[in-house]
Structures are given as structure tokens and as C-alpha cells.
Design an enzyme around this catalytic site. Structure first.
Site, mmCIF file in Angstrom:
data_model
loop_
_atom_site.group_PDB
_atom_site.id
_atom_site.type_symbol
_atom_site.label_atom_id
_atom_site.label_comp_id
_atom_site.label_asym_id
_atom_site.label_seq_id
_atom_site.Cartn_x
_atom_site.Cartn_y
_atom_site.Cartn_z
ATOM 1 N NE ARG A 79 -2.915 0.421 3.526
ATOM 2 C CZ ARG A 79 -2.123 1.024 4.278
ATOM 3 N NH1 ARG A 79 -1.622 2.226 4.430
ATOM 4 N NH2 ARG A 79 -2.069 0.341 5.490
ATOM 5 C CE1 TYR A 143 -15.461 10.140 -16.742
ATOM 6 C CE2 TYR A 143 -15.212 10.343 -14.345
ATOM 7 C CZ TYR A 143 -15.424 9.738 -15.348
ATOM 8 O OH TYR A 143 -15.376 8.298 -15.354
ATOM 9 C CG ASP A 217 -8.703 14.624 -16.087
ATOM 10 O OD1 ASP A 217 -7.930 14.052 -16.933
ATOM 11 O OD2 ASP A 217 -9.670 14.190 -15.407
ATOM 12 C CE LYS A 242 -11.574 6.558 -18.674
ATOM 13 N NZ LYS A 242 -11.940 7.967 -17.988
HETATM 14 C C1 LIG Z 1 -12.551 8.240 -16.851
HETATM 15 C C2 LIG Z 1 -11.846 9.715 -16.425
HETATM 16 C C3 LIG Z 1 -11.763 9.909 -15.325
HETATM 17 C C4 LIG Z 1 -12.046 8.922 -14.128
HETATM 18 O O1 LIG Z 1 -10.973 8.047 -14.103
HETATM 19 P P1 LIG Z 1 -11.364 6.304 -13.551
HETATM 20 O O2 LIG Z 1 -9.941 5.707 -14.015
HETATM 21 O O3 LIG Z 1 -12.549 6.000 -14.286
HETATM 22 O O4 LIG Z 1 -11.533 6.593 -12.058
HETATM 23 C C5 LIG Z 1 -11.405 11.429 -14.720
HETATM 24 N N1 LIG Z 1 -11.196 12.173 -15.872
HETATM 25 C C6 LIG Z 1 -11.441 12.025 -17.155
HETATM 26 C C7 LIG Z 1 -11.339 13.245 -18.227
HETATM 27 C C8 LIG Z 1 -11.920 10.693 -17.545
HETATM 28 O O5 LIG Z 1 -12.089 10.508 -18.851
#
Ligand SMILES: *Cc1c(COP(=O)(O)O)cnc(C)c1O
Length: 426
Positions: A79, A143, A217, A242
Site C-alpha cells: 500500500r 468529468y 486532468d 484510458k
Molecule cells: C475516466 C475519466 C476519469 C476517471 O477515471 P477512472 O479511471 O474511471 O477513475 C477522470 N477524468 C476523465 C477526463 C476521464 O475520462
């Protein structure tokens, strides 16, 4: 490439000497960083093995005690750190810092922490840097779960969120100037699903002048197409679920920044206490995906340009949101702060919800789902899927009309993608 034996991993060499050497070696190209691993296996495995272990054992008790006291760095308990996850976090940090110079003209060194998900990373970057009474200023088209985290959960703990038009830079500066509790600007660019972009350089300058933190982000762009650290942004977060994983095989997230005290201190502490650490297996999948990041992104970009062109000329499509299109409101900004225009686009079908849903029902070759960044083309309808619970007027304000379809353009033969869209639009 750095090679070390298993015993050296156990002694924590990776976290000290080898890791510093790895981060400081700036002689390799972006693609090489994606591909080359630090190898830590005494059987000379070509690809780093998955360290599926909860704890690490010690032959040297003095060293172990120094780790636990925090006097020296080494792996203790997964962890708190694991070779499989740390290795990928370091690689991603190196990619985000690639080619950037620090204040002294030296290659920038960044640090990364891998999380169980993008949301784990976003939660740690915000909760870790803020305290009750502080405010976040951010865009309305975040998001969905980030929006929920900010406006419902964090609000309950005394961290308020001000939704703001981050394009209005003059007003932004004044708003921050007049409210000293605003301690963070949080930015998503390009934003979902209209691909609205925000000026990272201008926003970073405002934040630095005001002495507040910035978090970006960078999920839609990846460090290959956009590097927020270049503009002085404090922390970059990703849903590495992603494009970075790129194959839709696992969930993970990352926080990256140049200030070790933030990334390895405040942010990592949240990971430690909330338990949002990534699993070694997901880290392995992410590392595998990263090796082809640039090849995939180039192809995603190429295919999305072709699909955008097809859609723009289709009689049943009223408009296309694609950053490479000169008519997109943020085309010039994207051209300026991104290397290419990305693999995402959205478009409006004439005829509203009914025609949009009919289009989705007709899709055969592509996949109807809400995620993005996989090798196959994904199609979704924000109004009835990702943004179904949003207030309708607010949704329309953000350009998410009833007939809007979002596409994560994949790596298939473009002719097959276009043919599927053509028959589904018929
Ligand atoms: C999918 C996504 C998230 C969240 O990510 P997870 O891996 O599903 O927790 C945050 N920001 C954006 C732009 C995303 O596409």
C-alpha cells in the site's frame, strides 16, 4: 535501461540510487522512455515481472528500521509502494516532464504516484492539497464523477467549489483576488464532450501570481500531445484507464508534479491513508499499453481527422466538434498547446434525441459504450448516458445538445469506421 538484481530491489536500491539515476537520465527519446523498463528480476526476465506481494522481507534489519522511520527509502508494504506500480509512475512522470527545462535551465525532474483509478488520483490531488475552508475554482463541464466529488462529497467536508468560465481570464484573476479562500484552480482540457480547451499558460500565470495551486486532468491529451508541467501547472492527473493503458484492460490513475513534497508527501499520504494504491497487476497492464502510446496516439489522431471530415460533409450532421477543424472555437489554442488534435470528437445528428438513439441502435461495427482510449471505436450519447442526470438547461449550456454523439475514434481501418457511421446515419 537500468538493470538490477532482485536483491538490490529488496534493499531498496530502486527507490534510492537507481531511481534517481533513471529520473536524471534525459538522453532517451519520448518513445524510448515509453518502451524501456527498469528490470529487477534475478532470472533476467525480459519484461519486468508483476510483484504480487503485500509485504517485503528484509535480511538487513538496520536498513528495514531506517525505512520504517522514514530515514531511508525502500519497499515495506505494497500500500506504501510496490516496484511494479512505482516503476510505471516514474515512467509517466518522465514522460510528463520530457523536454521541459526547470528554472535553472536543467532538465525538469517530475515525480509520480500511481493510483487505483483516475478518481483515486483526482481525490488525492485535491484532498491532499486543500483543507476545510478552502475553495476550488473550476469549469462546469468536468468529468461527471469529478463534478460529484467536488460539489457533493468535498462540500460536506468544508471544501467548496466555485464553477466558473475559465476562459474569462480577467474575471478569473479578480475573483481569486477577492476571495482568499480560493486555493486551487482545477482544469480539464480538452473537456468532455465538446472538446472545449482552456489556456494552460495564462491560467498557470494567474495562479502563480496569486500563490495558489493548479491541477490539470490531462486524460484526453496524454503527455504525448500536451504537457501541462511546461506551463508551470503544479499537478497533472490522469485516468490512465484510458489512452495510457490504451487497451481497455484495467483501471488506474496517476498524479504527477515537480514538487516532491506535494507528490511524494501530501498526495502520497492520502493514498496511504485512503488506500487508493494501484494494484501491481493493473500497473503491469498499464506499462504494457504505454509501450505503444505514440504509435496509437498518432493513429487515433489520423483516424479522427478522417472521420471528422466525413461527418462534417454529411447531410444528417449539423456540426462536428473536432479540434483539428478550423471552425472549432478552440482550434488555435489547441494548435498552440497540443502537439496534435487528439482522438476524440463529437457531432450533432439532426433530429434530436430520437435520431441520436436510432443512430446508436444502428451501430454494428463500432462499440456503444461511455469510455474512451481503447483500440476500437467507442460511440456514446451523452444526453442519455454520461450526462443523463444533469439538469437539462445546464447540459444545453455546456453544448451537450440532445442529438450530440461522442466518439473515441479507434485504430481500425478508417474505411470500416466510416462505413459503419454511414449505414447508421442512413
Ligand atoms: C475516466 C475519466 C476519469 C476517471 O477515471 P477512472 O479511471 O474511471 O477513475 C477522470 N477524468 C476523465 C477526463 C476521464 O475520462
Amino acid at each position: 535501461m537500468v538493470f538490477l538484481t532482485k536483491t538490490k530491489w529488496e534493499k531498496g536500491y530502486y527507490l534510492t540510487e537507481i531511481r534517481i539515476k533513471y529520473m536524471e537520465n534525459q538522453n532517451e527519446g519520448f518513445e524510448s522512455i515509453c518502451i524501456k523498463d527498469i528490470i529487477g528480476d534475478n532470472l533476467h526476465a525480459h519484461v519486468p515481472p508483476i510483484y504480487a506481494t503485500s509485504t517485503f522481507a528484509y535480511k538487513d534489519l538496520d536498513k528495514a528500521m531506517a525505512y520504517f522511520k522514514g530515514e531511508s527509502q525502500g519497499f515495506m508494504y505494497s500500500r506504501l509502494g510496490n516496484p511494479s506500480t512505482q516503476m510505471v509512475a516514474d515512467k509517466l512522470a518522465k514522460l510528463e516532464a520530457y523536454g521541459i527545462e526547470d528554472e535553472n535551465g536543467k532538465p525538469l525532474i517530475a515525480y509520480g504516484q500511481l493510483f487505483a483509478s483516475g478518481m483515486g488520483a483526482i481525490a488525492a490531488a485535491t484532498v491532499g492539497l486543500l483543507k476545510s475552508g478552502d475553495k476550488i475554482i473550476t469549469q462546469g463541464n468536468l468529468y461527471g464523477t469529478t463534478n460529484e466529488l467536488f460539489t457533493s462529497l468535498l462540500a460536506d467536508y468544508g471544501i467548496e467549489t466555485v464553477l466558473f468560465n475559465l476562459k474569462d481570464l480577467e474575471h478569473l484573476e479578480n475573483t481569486i483576488l477577492n476571495d482568499e479562500t480560493i486555493q486551487m484552480i482545477y482544469i480539464e482540457t480538452p473537456a468532455n464532450p465538446t472538446l472545449e480547451c482552456f489556456d494552460l499558460e495564462a491560467i498557470a500565470i494567474i495562479a502563480q501570481n496569486m500563490g495558489i495551486k493548479t491541477v490539470v486532468d490531462n486524460t484526453f491529451a496524454t503527455p504525448y500531445l500536451q504537457q501541462p508541467l511546461k506551463y508551470g501547472i503544479d499537478l497533472v492527473v490522469h485516468s490512465s484507464t484510458k489512452y495510457l493503458n490504451g487497451h481497455g484492460t484495467g483501471i488506474s490513475g496517476v498524479v504527477i508534479g515537480k514538487d516532491s513534497k506535494l507528490v511524494n508527501g501530501k498526495v502520497k499520504n492520502i493514498q496511504k491513508m485512503f488506500g487508493a494504491c494501484a494494484s501491481p497487476f493493473e500497473a503491469y497492464l498499464l506499462n504494457n499499453g504505454l509501450k505503444t502510446l505514440t504509435l496509437r496516439m498518432d493513429k487515433h489522431c489520423e483516424n479522427s481527422e478522417k472521420l471528422a471530415y466525413f461527418l462534417k460533409n454529411h447531410e444528417k450532421v449539423s456540426f462536428v466538434n473536432y479540434l483539428g477543424d478550423k471552425e472549432h472555437a478552440d482550434h488555435l489554442l489547441a494548435k498552440d498547446q497540443m502537439k496534435k488534435f487528439g482522438g476524440m470528437l463529437s457531432f450533432e445528428i439532426i433530429g434530436g434525441i430520437e435520431k441520436a438513439i436510432q443512430f446508436l441502435r444502428n451501430i454494428k461495427f463500432c462499440t456503444v459504450t461511455a469510455s474512451l482510449g481503447t483500440p476500437d471505436t467507442l460511440v456514446s450519447h451523452p444526453a442519455s448516458m454520461s450526462h443523463a442526470n444533469m439538469d437539462k438547461n445546464q447540459r444545453l449550456d455546456y453544448g451537450i445538445s440532445d442529438g450530440l454523439i461522442r466518439v473515441s475514434v479507434g485504430l481500425e481501418n478508417i474505411e470500416d469506421i466510416v462505413a459503419d457511421f454511414e449505414q447508421a446515419l442512413e
